[in-house]
Every structure is written in C-alpha cells, then in structure tokens.
Design a protein around this motif. Structure first.
Motif, PDB file in Angstrom:
ATOM      1  N   LEU A   1       2.876   5.587   0.867  1.00  0.00           N
ATOM      2  CA  LEU A   1       4.189   5.555   0.229  1.00  0.00           C
ATOM      3  C   LEU A   1       4.570   4.146  -0.197  1.00  0.00           C
ATOM      4  O   LEU A   1       5.297   3.962  -1.177  1.00  0.00           O
ATOM      5  CB  LEU A   1       5.249   6.115   1.177  1.00  0.00           C
ATOM      6  CG  LEU A   1       5.175   7.619   1.467  1.00  0.00           C
ATOM      7  CD1 LEU A   1       6.249   8.001   2.478  1.00  0.00           C
ATOM      8  CD2 LEU A   1       5.333   8.434   0.188  1.00  0.00           C
ATOM      9  N   PHE A   2       4.078   3.146   0.519  1.00  0.00           N
ATOM     10  CA  PHE A   2       4.401   1.751   0.211  1.00  0.00           C
ATOM     11  C   PHE A   2       3.204   1.012  -0.391  1.00  0.00           C
ATOM     12  O   PHE A   2       3.177  -0.212  -0.413  1.00  0.00           O
ATOM     13  CB  PHE A   2       4.880   1.047   1.477  1.00  0.00           C
ATOM     14  CG  PHE A   2       6.120   1.661   2.072  1.00  0.00           C
ATOM     15  CD1 PHE A   2       7.364   1.366   1.556  1.00  0.00           C
ATOM     16  CD2 PHE A   2       6.023   2.572   3.124  1.00  0.00           C
ATOM     17  CE1 PHE A   2       8.510   1.937   2.094  1.00  0.00           C
ATOM     18  CE2 PHE A   2       7.162   3.155   3.664  1.00  0.00           C
ATOM     19  CZ  PHE A   2       8.415   2.836   3.142  1.00  0.00           C
ATOM     20  N   PHE A   3       2.205   1.762  -0.861  1.00  0.00           N
ATOM     21  CA  PHE A   3       1.007   1.196  -1.476  1.00  0.00           C
ATOM     22  C   PHE A   3       0.316   0.213  -0.540  1.00  0.00           C
ATOM     23  O   PHE A   3      -0.228  -0.809  -0.987  1.00  0.00           O
ATOM     24  CB  PHE A   3       1.366   0.516  -2.809  1.00  0.00           C
ATOM     25  CG  PHE A   3       1.946   1.465  -3.813  1.00  0.00           C
ATOM     26  CD1 PHE A   3       1.116   2.277  -4.572  1.00  0.00           C
ATOM     27  CD2 PHE A   3       3.318   1.559  -3.990  1.00  0.00           C
ATOM     28  CE1 PHE A   3       1.647   3.162  -5.503  1.00  0.00           C
ATOM     29  CE2 PHE A   3       3.863   2.436  -4.910  1.00  0.00           C
ATOM     30  CZ  PHE A   3       3.025   3.242  -5.669  1.00  0.00           C
TER      31      PHE A   3
ATOM     32  N   ILE B   1      -3.502  -1.915  -5.692  1.00  0.00           N
ATOM     33  CA  ILE B   1      -3.673  -3.291  -6.155  1.00  0.00           C
ATOM     34  C   ILE B   1      -2.717  -3.582  -7.306  1.00  0.00           C
ATOM     35  O   ILE B   1      -2.095  -4.652  -7.373  1.00  0.00           O
ATOM     36  CB  ILE B   1      -5.138  -3.525  -6.576  1.00  0.00           C
ATOM     37  CG1 ILE B   1      -6.043  -3.547  -5.337  1.00  0.00           C
ATOM     38  CG2 ILE B   1      -5.284  -4.822  -7.368  1.00  0.00           C
ATOM     39  CD1 ILE B   1      -7.510  -3.719  -5.649  1.00  0.00           C
ATOM     40  N   GLU B   2      -2.589  -2.632  -8.224  1.00  0.00           N
ATOM     41  CA  GLU B   2      -1.667  -2.815  -9.358  1.00  0.00           C
ATOM     42  C   GLU B   2      -0.239  -3.022  -8.865  1.00  0.00           C
ATOM     43  O   GLU B   2       0.475  -3.914  -9.352  1.00  0.00           O
ATOM     44  CB  GLU B   2      -1.720  -1.582 -10.266  1.00  0.00           C
ATOM     45  CG  GLU B   2      -3.022  -1.403 -11.002  1.00  0.00           C
ATOM     46  CD  GLU B   2      -2.997  -1.995 -12.379  1.00  0.00           C
ATOM     47  OE1 GLU B   2      -2.029  -2.715 -12.692  1.00  0.00           O
ATOM     48  OE2 GLU B   2      -3.941  -1.749 -13.138  1.00  0.00           O
ATOM     49  N   GLU B   3       0.199  -2.207  -7.924  1.00  0.00           N
ATOM     50  CA  GLU B   3       1.582  -2.314  -7.453  1.00  0.00           C
ATOM     51  C   GLU B   3       1.818  -3.622  -6.716  1.00  0.00           C
ATOM     52  O   GLU B   3       2.892  -4.230  -6.817  1.00  0.00           O
ATOM     53  CB  GLU B   3       1.914  -1.124  -6.543  1.00  0.00           C
ATOM     54  CG  GLU B   3       1.907   0.214  -7.258  1.00  0.00           C
ATOM     55  CD  GLU B   3       2.820   0.221  -8.463  1.00  0.00           C
ATOM     56  OE1 GLU B   3       4.019  -0.070  -8.309  1.00  0.00           O
ATOM     57  OE2 GLU B   3       2.330   0.498  -9.574  1.00  0.00           O
ATOM     58  N   GLN B   4       0.844  -4.073  -5.952  1.00  0.00           N
ATOM     59  CA  GLN B   4       0.979  -5.376  -5.305  1.00  0.00           C
ATOM     60  C   GLN B   4       1.044  -6.488  -6.356  1.00  0.00           C
ATOM     61  O   GLN B   4       1.789  -7.462  -6.201  1.00  0.00           O
ATOM     62  CB  GLN B   4      -0.193  -5.595  -4.352  1.00  0.00           C
ATOM     63  CG  GLN B   4      -0.207  -4.617  -3.176  1.00  0.00           C
ATOM     64  CD  GLN B   4      -1.578  -4.437  -2.569  1.00  0.00           C
ATOM     65  OE1 GLN B   4      -2.471  -5.273  -2.741  1.00  0.00           O
ATOM     66  NE2 GLN B   4      -1.781  -3.338  -1.862  1.00  0.00           N
ATOM     67  N   PHE B   5       0.285  -6.341  -7.412  1.00  0.00           N
ATOM     68  CA  PHE B   5       0.329  -7.278  -8.536  1.00  0.00           C
ATOM     69  C   PHE B   5       1.713  -7.268  -9.194  1.00  0.00           C
ATOM     70  O   PHE B   5       2.233  -8.331  -9.574  1.00  0.00           O
ATOM     71  CB  PHE B   5      -0.754  -6.870  -9.529  1.00  0.00           C
ATOM     72  CG  PHE B   5      -0.753  -7.628 -10.829  1.00  0.00           C
ATOM     73  CD1 PHE B   5      -1.014  -8.983 -10.864  1.00  0.00           C
ATOM     74  CD2 PHE B   5      -0.508  -6.961 -12.027  1.00  0.00           C
ATOM     75  CE1 PHE B   5      -1.032  -9.676 -12.068  1.00  0.00           C
ATOM     76  CE2 PHE B   5      -0.518  -7.644 -13.223  1.00  0.00           C
ATOM     77  CZ  PHE B   5      -0.778  -8.995 -13.254  1.00  0.00           C
ATOM     78  N   TYR B   6       2.323  -6.083  -9.288  1.00  0.00           N
ATOM     79  CA  TYR B   6       3.666  -5.980  -9.875  1.00  0.00           C
ATOM     80  C   TYR B   6       4.723  -6.672  -9.013  1.00  0.00           C
ATOM     81  O   TYR B   6       5.764  -7.080  -9.515  1.00  0.00           O
ATOM     82  CB  TYR B   6       4.065  -4.519 -10.057  1.00  0.00           C
ATOM     83  CG  TYR B   6       3.248  -3.754 -11.065  1.00  0.00           C
ATOM     84  CD1 TYR B   6       2.471  -4.410 -12.025  1.00  0.00           C
ATOM     85  CD2 TYR B   6       3.240  -2.366 -11.064  1.00  0.00           C
ATOM     86  CE1 TYR B   6       1.718  -3.706 -12.930  1.00  0.00           C
ATOM     87  CE2 TYR B   6       2.491  -1.650 -11.989  1.00  0.00           C
ATOM     88  CZ  TYR B   6       1.722  -2.320 -12.920  1.00  0.00           C
ATOM     89  OH  TYR B   6       0.987  -1.621 -13.826  1.00  0.00           O
ATOM     90  N   LEU B   7       4.483  -6.773  -7.726  1.00  0.00           N
ATOM     91  CA  LEU B   7       5.411  -7.517  -6.870  1.00  0.00           C
ATOM     92  C   LEU B   7       5.261  -9.016  -7.030  1.00  0.00           C
ATOM     93  O   LEU B   7       6.239  -9.766  -6.907  1.00  0.00           O
ATOM     94  CB  LEU B   7       5.179  -7.132  -5.398  1.00  0.00           C
ATOM     95  CG  LEU B   7       5.550  -5.706  -4.981  1.00  0.00           C
ATOM     96  CD1 LEU B   7       5.186  -5.488  -3.526  1.00  0.00           C
ATOM     97  CD2 LEU B   7       7.033  -5.446  -5.201  1.00  0.00           C
TER      98      LEU B   7
END
Length: 330
Positions: free
Chosen positions: A88-90, A115-121
């Motif tokens: 849920l939290f990638f 990985i993409e979502e962590q990159f978006y942060l």
C-alpha cells in the motif's frame, strides 16, 4: 499535447516486457529500463515546467494519485500478495529483502512501480528546492553513482537486489530527467555532458574487466536515453499505430499481463497466445472506463492555479461560465 513518437517508444517498452513474460524473449527485461528513462524525461519535464507555479506539489501528486492508484489497488485486490500492507505504501522491497523475492507472484511486477513512486517522492523536492546549477550536479552524481550502488547491493544483498531497489536505477531515471534539462537549455557545455554520459558505462566496463563480470546496466541506460532523446526531438508523425496504442494503454498491460496468463495456465495448451488478445481487450476496457476518465478529471481538478485563472479569464471574455470553459481547455 501527447507525443506520438514517445507513445511509440512506450509501446515498444511494454511490448518487450510482455514478450519476455509470454514468449521468453531474453532481452525483454530491458523494456523496464526504457520505461524508467521515459518516466524520468516526462515527469522531469512536467516538474521543470511547473516549478514556479502555485500548488506545485498538490498539482503533481494529485494527478499522479489518480493515474497510479486505482489500477494499482485493483491489482492488489486481485492478486492479494503477502505483506500487502507494505504494498500500500510502495515499500514491498522491505519484506522482499528480508524474506526473498516472490518471483512467481503476479504482484511482483510492481517492483518497478515501487521504484517509480519512490522516485516521485524524491524528484519534485529536488527540482523545487535546488537551483538549476545544483540540480544538474545532483542528477549527474546520481547517474555516476548508480553502478557503484549496484556493485554494493550485489555484494551485500542476495537475489540481485540492485535490480529491484531505487539506487541501482538512478542512471535510468536521472538520465531521463537530464534529457529534459538539456532540452530546456540547462546544458552549458555539450562536451562536458557528453563526457559525463560516458562516465557510468566506462565504470561498468572497468569493473567487468578488473574485478568480475557484471551486468553493464549503465550501457543499457545510455542506449535507452539515446532512444528517448531521439523520439522526443522528432517532429514526424509515427505511422506504426499498434505501438502507439500499446503505449497509451501500457499501464494496464503492465499490471495485469501476469495475472491473465497465470489464470490461463493449465487451461489451454498455448496460454500465451490466448492471453495476449485477452490482455489487450482488458487494457482497452480499462483505458476507456477507468484510466481516461480519471485522467481527465485529475487534469481539471488539479490544474495549476495560474492555469485556472487564465482559463477563467478567457471564459469571461467569451461569455462562458467557468464550468463550460474547463472541459474545453483541459
């Protein structure tokens, strides 16, 4: 305005991934690297163009949430992976590093999305707070340190952990952002940028020769950057429509193609040939009924304040209400 060449490259990337999982195409996994570079270029360009606008973070994360989360949550409901709370939290890499990588589970495909979502942060904060000069320096540091991260992760962690963690993919992602920076005039010396672009591949080659054979992923990243830059700079229309179609529906194709073939496994002699048209139909339905409507809503709901004020002014001049104006412009 969508770019047909970039959509075609995205379609090529998803075709390679599906061909890898359905037909055993050995080099299909490189489609993920192409996705990462494309993401870095497109997201980086959006953030660079909007960094001075009000509601910078709200606009970006609002649109990303409506684009990413609905289908992602649907996949989690269908696949029901272990440790789903981390998903849920990638943060699914946390139990994976501890308990091993679930290569055979349909939800394992989300490693790249995490990985993409962590990159978006990370990226919006870098672009918002760093001056142009320091932003470029940080991006190049990430590119040059990516092979070092891969060597370290490979040495200290098992199961090719470098492949599924953000630091080992920074040359793909930051390389895409650097293409966006280059096209917006951030490059002061082409010679220096060219030398830096060759730096990470040379490090990989040197490590291969001097220490041990290792996947030369920086070379792959450089090739993917060249493909993306070429597609981004071309003004010609792309005639190969199937790739454009796949590129615009790649999210559903990517998330659910493993689910579909797993559901057919054991029920037909050639599951891949049956699964391929089924996943294409599913992706088209998803695009028309879920993705496209939510994208349109998010563009309207999270338009930057400056853009909304401009639209409202144009609407008043034409004698239109705000409600009538927004759908026409967005």
């Amino acid at each position: 305005m969508r770019s047909e060449p970039l959509d075609a490259v995205r379609g090529l990337a998803i075709s390679m991934v599906v061909a890898c999982h359905y037909f055993g195409f050995q080099f299909g996994v490189l489609g993920v690297d192409l996705f990462f570079v494309l993401s870095g270029y497109l997201i980086g360009g959006i953030l660079l163009d909007s960094r001075d606008q009000p509601a910078y973070f709200r606009s970006f994360y609002g649109r990303r949430a409506f684009r990413i989360l609905p289908l992602y949550w649907l996949l989690l409901a269908v696949a029901t992976p272990p440790h789903w709370g981390y998903y849920l939290f990638f943060a699914q890499a946390i139990p994976w590093v501890q308990h091993g990588y679930p290569f055979n589970e349909p939800a394992f495909i989300t490693w790249s999305l995490a990985i993409e979502e962590q990159f978006y942060l990370l990226l919006p904060a870098l672009i918002f707070w760093l001056p142009r000069r320091w932003l470029v320096r940080v991006l190049w540091c990430g590119v040059l340190l990516a092979p070092v991260w891969r060597w370290g992760l490979s040495y200290y962690l098992a199961d090719l952990s470098w492949e599924y963690l953000l630091p080992g993919r920074l040359d793909d992602l930051f390389g895409g952002v650097l293409i966006a920076c280059y096209m917006r005039g951030y490059c002061r010396s082409r010679l220096l940028w060219g030398a830096l672009a060759c730096g990470a591949p040379l490090l990989d080659v040197a490590y291969w020769i001097a220490i041990e054979p290792f996947a030369p992923m920086s070379i792959v990243a450089l090739i993917c950057c060249a493909i993306t830059a070429s597609a981004a700079s071309t003004k010609q229309r792309v005639m190969f429509r199937p790739l454009i179609w796949a590129g615009r529906r790649c999210y559903a194709l990517y998330l659910f193609h493993i689910v579909v073939i797993n559901a057919l496994d054991g029920h037909t002699e050639y599951p891949a040939y049956v699964a391929l048209p089924l996943i294409c139909i599913l992706a088209e339905i998803s695009w028309r009924t879920i993705e496209a409507p939510l994208i349109r809503y998010a563009k309207k709901r999270f338009a930057p304040t400056v853009q909304l004020e401009t639209i409202a002014g144009e609407a008043t001049a034409k004698g239109l209400s705000r409600e009538d104006a927004y759908p026409r412009k967005l």
